[in-house]
Design an enzyme around this catalytic site. Structure first.
Site, PDB file in Angstrom:
ATOM      1  N   LYS A 186       0.877  -1.182   0.000  1.00 10.92           N
ATOM      2  CA  LYS A 186       0.000   0.000   0.000  1.00 10.92           C
ATOM      3  C   LYS A 186       0.906   1.221   0.000  1.00 10.92           C
ATOM      4  O   LYS A 186       1.642   1.456   0.959  1.00 10.92           O
ATOM      5  CB  LYS A 186      -0.880  -0.024   1.253  1.00 10.92           C
ATOM      6  N   THR A 206      -2.351   6.896   0.179  1.00 10.28           N
ATOM      7  CA  THR A 206      -3.544   7.024   1.004  1.00 10.28           C
ATOM      8  C   THR A 206      -4.347   8.183   0.464  1.00 10.28           C
ATOM      9  O   THR A 206      -3.779   9.133  -0.101  1.00 10.28           O
ATOM     10  CB  THR A 206      -3.206   7.205   2.500  1.00 10.28           C
ATOM     11  N   GLU A 232      -3.336   0.881  -3.527  1.00 12.58           N
ATOM     12  CA  GLU A 232      -3.961   0.634  -2.223  1.00 12.58           C
ATOM     13  C   GLU A 232      -4.035  -0.859  -1.918  1.00 12.58           C
ATOM     14  O   GLU A 232      -4.560  -1.260  -0.882  1.00 12.58           O
ATOM     15  CB  GLU A 232      -5.388   1.199  -2.204  1.00 12.58           C
TER      16      GLU A 232
HETATM   17  C1  LIG Z   1      -8.872   9.147  10.719  1.00 12.75           C
HETATM   18  C2  LIG Z   1      -8.768   8.716   9.297  1.00 12.75           C
HETATM   19  O1  LIG Z   1      -9.394   9.258   8.426  1.00 12.75           O
HETATM   20  N1  LIG Z   1      -7.957   7.678   9.033  1.00 12.75           N
HETATM   21  C3  LIG Z   1      -7.716   7.036   7.850  1.00 12.75           C
HETATM   22  C4  LIG Z   1      -8.138   7.505   6.602  1.00 12.75           C
HETATM   23  C5  LIG Z   1      -7.815   6.780   5.490  1.00 12.75           C
HETATM   24  N2  LIG Z   1      -7.099   5.622   5.610  1.00 12.75           N
HETATM   25  C6  LIG Z   1      -6.771   4.826   4.432  1.00 12.75           C
HETATM   26  O2  LIG Z   1      -6.499   5.581   3.270  1.00 12.75           O
HETATM   27  C7  LIG Z   1      -7.079   4.955   2.116  1.00 12.75           C
HETATM   28  C8  LIG Z   1      -8.086   5.804   1.442  1.00 12.75           C
HETATM   29  O3  LIG Z   1      -8.823   6.536   2.297  1.00 12.75           O
HETATM   30  C9  LIG Z   1      -7.661   3.704   2.574  1.00 12.75           C
HETATM   31  O4  LIG Z   1      -6.732   2.694   2.419  1.00 12.75           O
HETATM   32  C10 LIG Z   1      -7.922   4.026   4.040  1.00 12.75           C
HETATM   33  O5  LIG Z   1      -7.929   2.948   4.809  1.00 12.75           O
HETATM   34  C11 LIG Z   1      -6.711   5.171   6.872  1.00 12.75           C
HETATM   35  O6  LIG Z   1      -6.080   4.117   7.023  1.00 12.75           O
HETATM   36  N3  LIG Z   1      -7.013   5.905   7.965  1.00 12.75           N
END
Ligand code: A1EHT
Length: 104
Positions: free
Chosen positions: A20, A23, A73
């Site tokens: 990954k 983000t 991702e």
């Molecule tokens: C507090 C808060 O927002 N935390 C987040 C936000 C996003 N993401 C990751 O980013 C990518 C796209 O959004 C996906 O893989 C999500 O899992 C995360 O791990 N933690």
């Protein structure tokens, strides 16, 4: 400017394995610059698990997401859209942060 970033624990393994590499965040979490080094912790318990270096930051809308973003991702595009819908309901404007893992 962002001085740390959190990820949901379920993504920790993929991040550490280099599977990954991006983000997608909202505007509030988009204030990073290429070259910047950020400590990474789990969202759930705030446990540090690595540092990342930001390689690229770019605005992107939900409708512009492609299978390339999904690959970065380690998901399918359908999975990625579901994940984003859960985290950011009704948000169209996202920011792609591409990164590499430095220390583990
Ligand atoms: C507090 C808060 O927002 N935390 C987040 C936000 C996003 N993401 C990751 O980013 C990518 C796209 O959004 C996906 O893989 C999500 O899992 C995360 O791990 N933690």
């Amino acid at each position: 400017m962002l001085t740390e970033i959190t990820f949901f624990e379920r993504f920790e393994h993929d991040i550490l394995m280099g599977k990954k590499t991006i983000t997608l965040r909202n505007e509030a979490e988009s204030h990073v610059i290429p070259g910047q080094i950020l400590p990474v912790s789990t969202f759930e318990t705030h446990r540090w698990f690595c540092d990342i270096q930001v390689l690229e930051v770019a605005p992107i809308t939900l409708s512009e997401l492609t299978t390339l973003h999904a690959q970065q991702e380690n998901m399918t595009l359908a999975e990625l859209r579901l994940v984003i819908a859960e985290i950011y309901p009704d948000l169209e404007q996202l920011y792609m942060i591409r990164f590499k893992v430095l220390t583990k």
